[in-house]
Design a protein around this motif. Structure first.
Motif, short mmCIF file in Angstrom:
data_model
loop_
_atom_site.label_atom_id
_atom_site.label_comp_id
_atom_site.label_asym_id
_atom_site.label_seq_id
_atom_site.Cartn_x
_atom_site.Cartn_y
_atom_site.Cartn_z
N ARG A 1 -12.10 -15.22 34.64
CA ARG A 1 -11.97 -16.36 35.55
C ARG A 1 -11.48 -15.91 36.91
O ARG A 1 -10.59 -15.08 37.02
N CYS B 1 -16.88 -19.21 39.26
CA CYS B 1 -15.78 -19.42 38.33
C CYS B 1 -15.41 -18.15 37.56
O CYS B 1 -14.27 -17.98 37.17
N TYR B 2 -16.41 -17.30 37.34
CA TYR B 2 -16.17 -16.09 36.55
C TYR B 2 -16.82 -14.90 37.24
O TYR B 2 -17.90 -15.01 37.81
N GLN C 1 -13.30 -10.30 23.81
CA GLN C 1 -12.62 -10.55 25.08
C GLN C 1 -12.68 -12.05 25.39
O GLN C 1 -13.71 -12.69 25.16
N SER C 2 -11.62 -12.62 25.89
CA SER C 2 -11.60 -14.03 26.27
C SER C 2 -12.38 -14.22 27.57
O SER C 2 -12.27 -13.41 28.50
N VAL C 3 -13.16 -15.29 27.63
CA VAL C 3 -13.90 -15.58 28.86
C VAL C 3 -12.91 -15.85 30.00
O VAL C 3 -13.22 -15.63 31.18
N GLU C 4 -11.71 -16.32 29.67
CA GLU C 4 -10.71 -16.59 30.71
C GLU C 4 -10.27 -15.32 31.42
O GLU C 4 -9.76 -15.37 32.54
N PHE C 5 -10.45 -14.18 30.80
CA PHE C 5 -10.13 -12.90 31.43
C PHE C 5 -10.97 -12.72 32.71
O PHE C 5 -10.52 -12.07 33.67
N ARG D 1 -20.93 -21.39 35.87
CA ARG D 1 -21.02 -22.31 34.74
C ARG D 1 -22.28 -23.17 34.78
O ARG D 1 -22.40 -24.14 34.06
#
Length: 67
Positions: free
Chosen positions: A65, A32-33, A59-63, A43
């Motif tokens: 993804r 996922c990341y 930093q956003s974890v979505e960066f 995860r």
């Protein structure tokens, strides 16, 4: 067995006493990341320290993804 006219040899030839097949292997984890170094996290378990540090630095974890 007598009611159906079966013998032990017939049951053995039909595979009734063979061990069951092994279970299929589990599917590979879904990544996922991923960070710039190629380290991944699916995860499962605790967030890796590199991702934790990046998130703590703002930093956003979505960066990170994938997909």
């Amino acid at each position: 067995m007598a009611n159906y006219g079966l013998t032990m040899e017939e049951l053995g030839a039909a595979g009734c006493f063979d061990p069951p097949p092994p279970p299929p292997p589990p599917p590979p984890p879904v990544v996922c990341y991923r960070n710039a170094e190629g380290l991944t996290w699916d995860r499962q378990g605790e967030m890796p320290s590199l991702l934790k540090r990046a998130v703590n630095a703002g930093q956003s974890v979505e960066f990170f993804r994938v997909g």
